[in-house]
Design a protein around this motif. Structure first.
Motif, PDB file in Angstrom:
ATOM      1  N   GLU A 160       0.829  -1.212   0.000  1.00 39.49           N
ATOM      2  CA  GLU A 160       0.000   0.000   0.000  1.00 39.49           C
ATOM      3  C   GLU A 160       0.862   1.261   0.000  1.00 39.49           C
ATOM      4  O   GLU A 160       0.687   2.149   0.848  1.00 39.49           O
ATOM      5  CB  GLU A 160      -0.939   0.000   1.197  1.00 39.49           C
ATOM      6  N   PRO A 161       1.788   1.377  -0.946  1.00 42.25           N
ATOM      7  CA  PRO A 161       2.747   2.487  -0.892  1.00 42.25           C
ATOM      8  C   PRO A 161       2.137   3.855  -1.141  1.00 42.25           C
ATOM      9  O   PRO A 161       2.722   4.867  -0.761  1.00 42.25           O
ATOM     10  CB  PRO A 161       3.733   2.130  -2.008  1.00 42.25           C
ATOM     11  N   PHE A 162       0.954   3.914  -1.763  1.00 43.02           N
ATOM     12  CA  PHE A 162       0.363   5.209  -2.108  1.00 43.02           C
ATOM     13  C   PHE A 162      -0.971   5.436  -1.393  1.00 43.02           C
ATOM     14  O   PHE A 162      -1.751   6.307  -1.780  1.00 43.02           O
ATOM     15  CB  PHE A 162       0.171   5.300  -3.629  1.00 43.02           C
ATOM     16  N   ALA A 163      -1.229   4.667  -0.352  1.00 45.02           N
ATOM     17  CA  ALA A 163      -2.528   4.710   0.326  1.00 45.02           C
ATOM     18  C   ALA A 163      -2.841   6.073   0.916  1.00 45.02           C
ATOM     19  O   ALA A 163      -4.000   6.483   0.984  1.00 45.02           O
ATOM     20  CB  ALA A 163      -2.578   3.645   1.416  1.00 45.02           C
ATOM     21  N   ALA A 164      -1.811   6.804   1.358  1.00 47.66           N
ATOM     22  CA  ALA A 164      -2.044   8.084   2.018  1.00 47.66           C
ATOM     23  C   ALA A 164      -2.186   9.238   1.022  1.00 47.66           C
ATOM     24  O   ALA A 164      -2.425  10.375   1.434  1.00 47.66           O
ATOM     25  CB  ALA A 164      -0.896   8.385   2.979  1.00 47.66           C
ATOM     26  N   LEU A 165      -2.062   8.954  -0.266  1.00 48.96           N
ATOM     27  CA  LEU A 165      -2.109   9.994  -1.280  1.00 48.96           C
ATOM     28  C   LEU A 165      -3.512  10.113  -1.866  1.00 48.96           C
ATOM     29  O   LEU A 165      -4.272   9.145  -1.893  1.00 48.96           O
ATOM     30  CB  LEU A 165      -1.100   9.688  -2.396  1.00 48.96           C
ATOM     31  N   GLY A 166      -3.852  11.274  -2.350  1.00 49.78           N
ATOM     32  CA  GLY A 166      -5.141  11.481  -3.005  1.00 49.78           C
ATOM     33  C   GLY A 166      -5.203  10.754  -4.338  1.00 49.78           C
ATOM     34  O   GLY A 166      -4.168  10.322  -4.871  1.00 49.78           O
ATOM     35  N   PRO A 167      -6.404  10.608  -4.909  1.00 44.79           N
ATOM     36  CA  PRO A 167      -6.578   9.826  -6.141  1.00 44.79           C
ATOM     37  C   PRO A 167      -5.693  10.288  -7.295  1.00 44.79           C
ATOM     38  O   PRO A 167      -5.074   9.457  -7.974  1.00 44.79           O
ATOM     39  CB  PRO A 167      -8.068  10.019  -6.465  1.00 44.79           C
TER      40      PRO A 167
END
Length: 242
Positions: A160-167
């Motif tokens: 989940e490397p980009f989970a904290a980023l917006g769409p």
């Protein structure tokens, strides 16, 4: 000559908080596999077993034909990108990338050039001296990707490397990952994500994990469309109760 699978999980068994898990999986060289499923399904546990952070109770982990069961994480031919990027706060972007080449940061001129080129490849030319606290979340993940790719390992695990980023930023990072992978040649990617849309247009195949078992593994669009499998449809919100 027969090409060895990039990864084989053969009868892997592990018990997490009294919940039994069993993983059987074969991944082809160069494949991008997205792993999705509900919270607690065993996605992160799966990656930790492949990386060697958790020892399985039974079964074998084979990477490119070599049995990795019992081999320490540092000796496995893979790189791992975590959700929290795992950067060292006191080190610059260049030094964090350099750790992928030499854990002691004793870099030759050629190796320093490699690290600088890796930062340039992820769009961070000029960021060499910045520390993680001086960068945005997306920039920190770019550094983590640069470090992973500069290691030149055939298998890349992403939890989940980009989970904290917006769409929008997530799509940008996925496109960057796709481009870096093309530059690297044959690299196999296993990416855990809570966002099925992250797989569309990027992953070759999707593996759906539920209660410590693979429910289905198949082509991305086919698996994320109406699959006829209740657990998958329920997770995707396409299941209509009878």
């Amino acid at each position: 000559m027969t090409t060895q699978p990039a990864l084989v999980l053969d009868g892997i068994e592990y018990t997490y908080e009294s919940a039994p898990m069993r993983f059987d999986l074969t991944v082809a060289p160069g494949e991008w596999l997205a792993i999705i499923g509900p919270s607690g399904a065993g996605k992160s546990t799966l990656l930790d077993i492949i990386a060697g952070f958790l020892p399985p109770e039974r079964g074998r982990v084979t990477i490119s034909g070599a049995d990795m069961t019992g081999v320490p994480p540092s000796q496995r031919p893979l790189s791992f990108v975590f959700q929290e990027n795992n950067l060292f706060a006191q080190l610059s972007a260049m030094q964090n990338v350099g750790l992928g080449i030499s854990p002691r940061l004793r870099l030759s001129a050629a190796e320093r050039k490699r690290a600088a080129e890796a930062l340039q490849a992820v769009g961070l030319a000029g960021f060499e001296d910045r520390r993680p606290g001086e960068m945005s979340g997306g920039e920190r993940q770019r550094v983590a990707l640069a470090r992973a790719f500069v290691r030149q390992r055939p298998l890349l695990l992403l939890d989940e490397p980009f989970a904290a980023l917006g769409p929008a930023l997530r799509r940008e990072m996925l496109a960057l990952l796709r481009d870096l992978r093309r530059r690297a040649g044959t690299m196999t990617v296993l990416m855990v994500t809570h966002h099925p849309e992250d797989a569309r247009g990027f992953a070759d195949n999707v593996a759906f994990l539920d209660k410590g078992r693979f429910v289905t593994v198949g082509p991305t669009e086919e698996t994320l469309s109406a699959s006829g499998i209740a657990a998958v449809e329920s997770y995707l919100g396409t299941h209509t109760p009878s």
